[in-house]
Design a protein around this motif. Structure first.
Motif, PDB file in Angstrom:
ATOM      1  N   MET A 156      -4.226  13.794  -0.650  1.00 35.15           N
ATOM      2  CA  MET A 156      -4.287  12.402  -0.213  1.00 35.15           C
ATOM      3  C   MET A 156      -3.492  11.564  -1.204  1.00 35.15           C
ATOM      4  O   MET A 156      -3.618  11.744  -2.418  1.00 35.15           O
ATOM      5  CB  MET A 156      -5.727  11.921  -0.138  1.00 35.15           C
ATOM      6  CG  MET A 156      -6.489  12.724   0.914  1.00 35.15           C
ATOM      7  SD  MET A 156      -8.006  11.985   1.455  1.00 35.15           S
ATOM      8  CE  MET A 156      -7.424  10.494   2.121  1.00 35.15           C
ATOM      9  N   LEU A 157      -2.695  10.668  -0.666  1.00 36.51           N
ATOM     10  CA  LEU A 157      -1.833   9.827  -1.495  1.00 36.51           C
ATOM     11  C   LEU A 157      -2.178   8.377  -1.211  1.00 36.51           C
ATOM     12  O   LEU A 157      -2.158   7.945  -0.054  1.00 36.51           O
ATOM     13  CB  LEU A 157      -0.364  10.088  -1.115  1.00 36.51           C
ATOM     14  CG  LEU A 157       0.676   9.167  -1.724  1.00 36.51           C
ATOM     15  CD1 LEU A 157       0.775   9.368  -3.232  1.00 36.51           C
ATOM     16  CD2 LEU A 157       2.041   9.412  -1.064  1.00 36.51           C
ATOM     17  N   ASN A 158      -2.506   7.632  -2.258  1.00 32.17           N
ATOM     18  CA  ASN A 158      -2.713   6.189  -2.105  1.00 32.17           C
ATOM     19  C   ASN A 158      -1.457   5.467  -2.580  1.00 32.17           C
ATOM     20  O   ASN A 158      -1.001   5.670  -3.702  1.00 32.17           O
ATOM     21  CB  ASN A 158      -3.921   5.747  -2.942  1.00 32.17           C
ATOM     22  CG  ASN A 158      -4.008   4.233  -3.047  1.00 32.17           C
ATOM     23  OD1 ASN A 158      -3.913   3.530  -2.046  1.00 32.17           O
ATOM     24  ND2 ASN A 158      -4.153   3.722  -4.259  1.00 32.17           N
ATOM     25  N   LEU A 159      -0.882   4.654  -1.694  1.00 27.71           N
ATOM     26  CA  LEU A 159       0.288   3.849  -2.081  1.00 27.71           C
ATOM     27  C   LEU A 159      -0.134   2.394  -2.185  1.00 27.71           C
ATOM     28  O   LEU A 159      -0.008   1.611  -1.236  1.00 27.71           O
ATOM     29  CB  LEU A 159       1.404   4.016  -1.041  1.00 27.71           C
ATOM     30  CG  LEU A 159       2.021   5.414  -0.936  1.00 27.71           C
ATOM     31  CD1 LEU A 159       2.968   5.489   0.262  1.00 27.71           C
ATOM     32  CD2 LEU A 159       2.757   5.787  -2.233  1.00 27.71           C
ATOM     33  N   GLY A 160      -0.674   2.023  -3.324  1.00 31.97           N
ATOM     34  CA  GLY A 160      -1.011   0.628  -3.607  1.00 31.97           C
ATOM     35  C   GLY A 160       0.061   0.063  -4.520  1.00 31.97           C
ATOM     36  O   GLY A 160       1.236   0.413  -4.414  1.00 31.97           O
ATOM     37  N   GLY A 161      -0.346  -0.829  -5.436  1.00 31.77           N
ATOM     38  CA  GLY A 161       0.594  -1.308  -6.431  1.00 31.77           C
ATOM     39  C   GLY A 161       1.103  -0.138  -7.254  1.00 31.77           C
ATOM     40  O   GLY A 161       2.287   0.013  -7.551  1.00 31.77           O
ATOM     41  N   VAL A 162       0.152   0.736  -7.601  1.00 31.86           N
ATOM     42  CA  VAL A 162       0.403   2.011  -8.287  1.00 31.86           C
ATOM     43  C   VAL A 162       0.100   3.115  -7.270  1.00 31.86           C
ATOM     44  O   VAL A 162      -0.687   2.908  -6.342  1.00 31.86           O
ATOM     45  CB  VAL A 162      -0.533   2.108  -9.519  1.00 31.86           C
ATOM     46  CG1 VAL A 162      -0.516   3.474 -10.143  1.00 31.86           C
ATOM     47  CG2 VAL A 162      -0.174   1.037 -10.539  1.00 31.86           C
ATOM     48  N   GLY A 163       0.717   4.292  -7.427  1.00 31.19           N
ATOM     49  CA  GLY A 163       0.409   5.402  -6.528  1.00 31.19           C
ATOM     50  C   GLY A 163      -0.539   6.391  -7.188  1.00 31.19           C
ATOM     51  O   GLY A 163      -0.492   6.571  -8.406  1.00 31.19           O
ATOM     52  N   LEU A 286      -1.916  13.219   3.449  1.00 32.19           N
ATOM     53  CA  LEU A 286      -2.473  12.080   4.183  1.00 32.19           C
ATOM     54  C   LEU A 286      -2.305  10.828   3.326  1.00 32.19           C
ATOM     55  O   LEU A 286      -2.754  10.805   2.176  1.00 32.19           O
ATOM     56  CB  LEU A 286      -3.948  12.331   4.482  1.00 32.19           C
ATOM     57  CG  LEU A 286      -4.238  13.505   5.428  1.00 32.19           C
ATOM     58  CD1 LEU A 286      -5.734  13.737   5.549  1.00 32.19           C
ATOM     59  CD2 LEU A 286      -3.623  13.254   6.813  1.00 32.19           C
ATOM     60  N   VAL A 287      -1.684   9.806   3.876  1.00 33.58           N
ATOM     61  CA  VAL A 287      -1.312   8.642   3.076  1.00 33.58           C
ATOM     62  C   VAL A 287      -2.192   7.440   3.423  1.00 33.58           C
ATOM     63  O   VAL A 287      -2.368   7.095   4.597  1.00 33.58           O
ATOM     64  CB  VAL A 287       0.168   8.274   3.288  1.00 33.58           C
ATOM     65  CG1 VAL A 287       0.585   7.180   2.316  1.00 33.58           C
ATOM     66  CG2 VAL A 287       1.058   9.499   3.099  1.00 33.58           C
ATOM     67  N   THR A 288      -2.711   6.823   2.391  1.00 34.56           N
ATOM     68  CA  THR A 288      -3.534   5.625   2.529  1.00 34.56           C
ATOM     69  C   THR A 288      -2.912   4.499   1.709  1.00 34.56           C
ATOM     70  O   THR A 288      -1.932   4.695   1.002  1.00 34.56           O
ATOM     71  CB  THR A 288      -4.993   5.947   2.089  1.00 34.56           C
ATOM     72  OG1 THR A 288      -5.786   4.782   2.269  1.00 34.56           O
ATOM     73  CG2 THR A 288      -5.054   6.355   0.629  1.00 34.56           C
ATOM     74  N   GLY A 289      -3.458   3.279   1.826  1.00 32.49           N
ATOM     75  CA  GLY A 289      -2.924   2.139   1.075  1.00 32.49           C
ATOM     76  C   GLY A 289      -1.772   1.484   1.832  1.00 32.49           C
ATOM     77  O   GLY A 289      -1.184   2.051   2.758  1.00 32.49           O
ATOM     78  N   GLY A 290      -1.444   0.264   1.399  1.00 27.08           N
ATOM     79  CA  GLY A 290      -0.470  -0.558   2.129  1.00 27.08           C
ATOM     80  C   GLY A 290       0.907   0.062   2.274  1.00 27.08           C
ATOM     81  O   GLY A 290       1.610  -0.205   3.261  1.00 27.08           O
ATOM     82  N   GLY A 291       1.299   0.921   1.335  1.00 23.87           N
ATOM     83  CA  GLY A 291       2.624   1.522   1.394  1.00 23.87           C
ATOM     84  C   GLY A 291       2.844   2.398   2.611  1.00 23.87           C
ATOM     85  O   GLY A 291       3.990   2.670   2.986  1.00 23.87           O
ATOM     86  N   ARG A 292       1.764   2.853   3.246  1.00 24.11           N
ATOM     87  CA  ARG A 292       1.950   3.688   4.448  1.00 24.11           C
ATOM     88  C   ARG A 292       2.532   2.863   5.592  1.00 24.11           C
ATOM     89  O   ARG A 292       2.976   3.430   6.589  1.00 24.11           O
ATOM     90  CB  ARG A 292       0.617   4.344   4.856  1.00 24.11           C
ATOM     91  CG  ARG A 292      -0.328   3.414   5.610  1.00 24.11           C
ATOM     92  CD  ARG A 292      -1.724   3.983   5.688  1.00 24.11           C
ATOM     93  NE  ARG A 292      -2.584   3.193   6.586  1.00 24.11           N
ATOM     94  CZ  ARG A 292      -2.999   1.945   6.355  1.00 24.11           C
ATOM     95  NH1 ARG A 292      -2.621   1.289   5.252  1.00 24.11           N
ATOM     96  NH2 ARG A 292      -3.782   1.324   7.214  1.00 24.11           N
ATOM     97  N   ARG A 293       2.492   1.538   5.462  1.00 20.17           N
ATOM     98  CA  ARG A 293       3.081   0.671   6.492  1.00 20.17           C
ATOM     99  C   ARG A 293       4.573   0.439   6.258  1.00 20.17           C
ATOM    100  O   ARG A 293       5.194  -0.324   6.999  1.00 20.17           O
ATOM    101  CB  ARG A 293       2.401  -0.698   6.475  1.00 20.17           C
ATOM    102  CG  ARG A 293       0.944  -0.663   6.804  1.00 20.17           C
ATOM    103  CD  ARG A 293       0.446  -2.098   6.994  1.00 20.17           C
ATOM    104  NE  ARG A 293      -0.991  -2.144   7.064  1.00 20.17           N
ATOM    105  CZ  ARG A 293      -1.700  -1.814   8.145  1.00 20.17           C
ATOM    106  NH1 ARG A 293      -1.079  -1.419   9.233  1.00 20.17           N
ATOM    107  NH2 ARG A 293      -3.014  -1.875   8.115  1.00 20.17           N
TER     108      ARG A 293
END
Ligand SMILES: Nc1ncnc2c1ncn2[C@@H]1O[C@H](COP(=O)(O)OP(=O)(O)OP(=O)(O)O)[C@@H](O)[C@H]1O
Ligand SMILES: CC(=O)N[C@H]1[C@@H]2OC[C@@H](O2)[C@@H](O)[C@@H]1O[C@H](C)C(=O)O
Length: 362
Positions: A156-163, A286-293
Motif C-alpha cells: 500500500m502506498l500513501n501519496l500525501g505531502g510525503v509518501g 494499492l494507492v491511497t492519499g491525494g496523489g492517486r488523483r
C-alpha cells in the motif's frame, strides 16, 4: 473478534489541506464496518498559520498553530458520534534521532471540548523506544489487507505531502509478527509540487497533474535527488515534510511545466526505490492519499512498478479517509494496550504501544 467499538479517527496531514475524520467500528484487530466521514478544510489564513509553524518546536507560531488545529478538529469531530476518538494532530516538526517529533494540539483539551475520551500523541513513545515514530498507518494496512481477503504479499502506498509504502504479508495473524510488515517513507510526494504551484501561481496544487503532463523531467535534477543519503539508508525510515528543501532551488531555473514534471518525477522515482526494498515483489500496489488523483504521478509510478498500480477504491476502500480510519483503529489498539508499531514498521526495538488517553473531566 473481541467486542468492537465505534471509534472516530482524525488526520491533519502534511499537505495542510484540512482535517479528515472517519468512523470505524473495530476491535483494533479486524474491521467490523466503515462509518460516516467528514472533511473540514483549512481556510487560506489558517493554512498560512500552519505553514508558518512548520519546522518549529515552540514559540508564538506554534501556539497559533495549536489553536487552529484544535478549533478545526472540534468542528470536524463534534457532529460525528463515537465511543472514543483517535486524534493524530498536525505534525509541525519530525526529527526522531534528534529533537523528537511534534504533533499539535492537545488531546486532553479536545477530550474536554468533545466530552469523549481522546487517544493522542501516538508517535512519542515509539521515538523514545528508538523508533522513527512514523509511519504508523501500517498496522491498519495489515488489517485492511486481511479485510479485503488478500492472501499474498501486496503493498500500500500513501501519496500525501510525503509518501509512505507498506509491504504486507497478510498470512500473519498479528501485525507485530516478525515478517508481517515492512514500512517506510519513500520520499517527498505531493509537498514539493504543491509548494511550487503556490510559489509560482498562487494555486494549492497541480490540478490532475496537468502542468506536470505538459513538461519534461530534468534528468540532472533527478540524479542529484537520488544521490540524497536517505536513499542509501535501510528501512524502516521516515522523513520530515521539508527534508528536501533544496529541491525547490534545484527546479528554480526551469519553466513551470518542466519544474512540475521534474518534482512529480522525483516523487515517482522515490517510490521506485521503495519498491526495490520490499522483501518480495508485491502482487499489486494499492494507492491511497491525494496523489492517486494525479494521473501524471500515477503513470510515472506505474512505469516503475512490476505489478498493477491501482487506487484503493479498486478493492472498495476510501483513499481520502484511510489515514483518518487508521487513527480510529490505532486508538482502539491503544485503549486495549495492543502494540501500534513494530521493528518492521518504525525500527522500534520491540512491538510498542504508543499514545496517551485524555479523558473529559466529569
Ligand atoms: N485532483 C488532484 N490533482 C492533483 N493533486 C491532487 C489532487 N487531489 C489531491 N491532490 C494532492 O493530494 C494532496 C493531499 O493529499 P492527502 O490529503 O492524502 O495528504 P495529507 O494526508 O495531508 O499528507 P500526508 O499523508 O503526508 O500526511 C494535495 O495537497 C495535492 O497535492
Ligand atoms: C511524522 C509524520 O507525521 N509523518 C507522516 C507524513 O505523512 C506521510 C508520511 O509522512 C508518514 O510517515 C506519516 O503519516 C502517516 C499517517 C503514517 O504515520 O502512517
Amino acid at each position: 473478534m473481541t467486542e468492537p467499538v465505534t471509534a472516530l479517527g482524525a488526520m491533519s496531514g502534511t499537505s495542510l489541506d484540512g482535517v479528515d475524520a472517519a468512523v470505524l467500528v473495530t476491535d483494533g484487530e479486524s474491521i467490523a464496518s466503515f462509518g460516516p466521514t467528514a472533511y473540514r478544510p483549512y481556510a487560506p489564513e489558517e493554512r498560512a498559520i500552519l505553514r508558518a509553524a512548520l519546522g518549529r518546536w515552540e514559540g508564538p507560531e506554534v501556539e497559533a498553530a495549536v489553536r487552529v488545529v484544535e478549533v478545526a478538529h472540534a468542528e470536524a469531530l463534534g457532529p460525528l458520534a463515537s465511543d472514543l476518538v483517535g486524534f493524530h494532530g498536525q505534525t509541525l516538526a519530525h526529527d526522531p534521532r534528534g529533537r523528537g517529533t511534534l504533533q499539535v494540539g492537545d488531546g486532553d483539551r479536545l477530550a474536554q471540548a468533545l466530552g469523549r475520551p481522546v487517544v493522542w500523541d501516538f508517535r512519542s513513545e515509539d521515538v523514545r523506544q528508538g523508533g522513527e515514530g512514523a509511519p504508523l498507518a501500517p498496522f491498519f494496512h495489515w488489517a485492511l489487507a486481511r479485510h479485503v481477503g488478500a492472501t499474498e504479499p501486496l503493498a500500500m502506498l500513501n501519496l500525501g505531502g510525503v509518501g509512505n509504502l507498506t509491504w504486507i504479508d497478510p498470512r500473519h495473524d498479528r501485525p507485530e509478527a516478525p515478517g508481517a510488515l515492512l514500512a517506510f517513507d519513500t520520499g517527498p510526494a505531493n509537498a514539493p509540487v504543491d509548494d511550487l504551484l503556490l510559489r509560482r501561481r498562487g494555486q494549492p496544487r497541480d490540478e490532475d497533474g496537468r502542468l506536470a503532463a505538459e513538461g519534461t523531467p530534468w534528468a540532472d535534477v533527478l540524479e542529484r535527488f537520488l544521490a540524497h543519503p536517505f536513499f542509501g539508508r535501510p528501512p524502516p525510515k521516515s522523513l520530515d515534510r521539508d527534508a528536501w528543501a533544496d529541491l525547490a532551488a534545484a527546479v528554480e531555473p526551469l519553466s513551470d511545466a518542466d519544474a512540475a514534471a521534474t518534482l512529480t518525477a522525483c516523487a515517482a522515482v522515490a517510490v521506485g526505490q521503495g519498491l526495490a526494498l520490499c522483501p518480495s515483489p508485491p502482487r499489486r500496489l494499492l494507492v491511497t492519499g491525494g496523489g492517486r488523483r494525479n494521473p501524471a504521478l500515477m503513470a510515472m509510478i506505474a512505469a516503475r512498478a512490476d505489478c498493477p498500480v491501482e487506487p484503493v477504491e479498486s478493492v472498495g476502500l476510501d483513499g481520502d479517509m484511510l489515514e483518518a480510519q487508521a487513527f480510529a483503529f490505532l486508538a482502539v489498539r491503544v485503549r486495549r494496550g495492543l502494540p501500534t508499531s513494530a521493528p518492521g514498521t518504525t525500527g522500534v526495538a520491540r512491538p510498542t504501544c504508543g499514545g496517551r488517553i485524555g479523558r473529559p473531566r466529569a
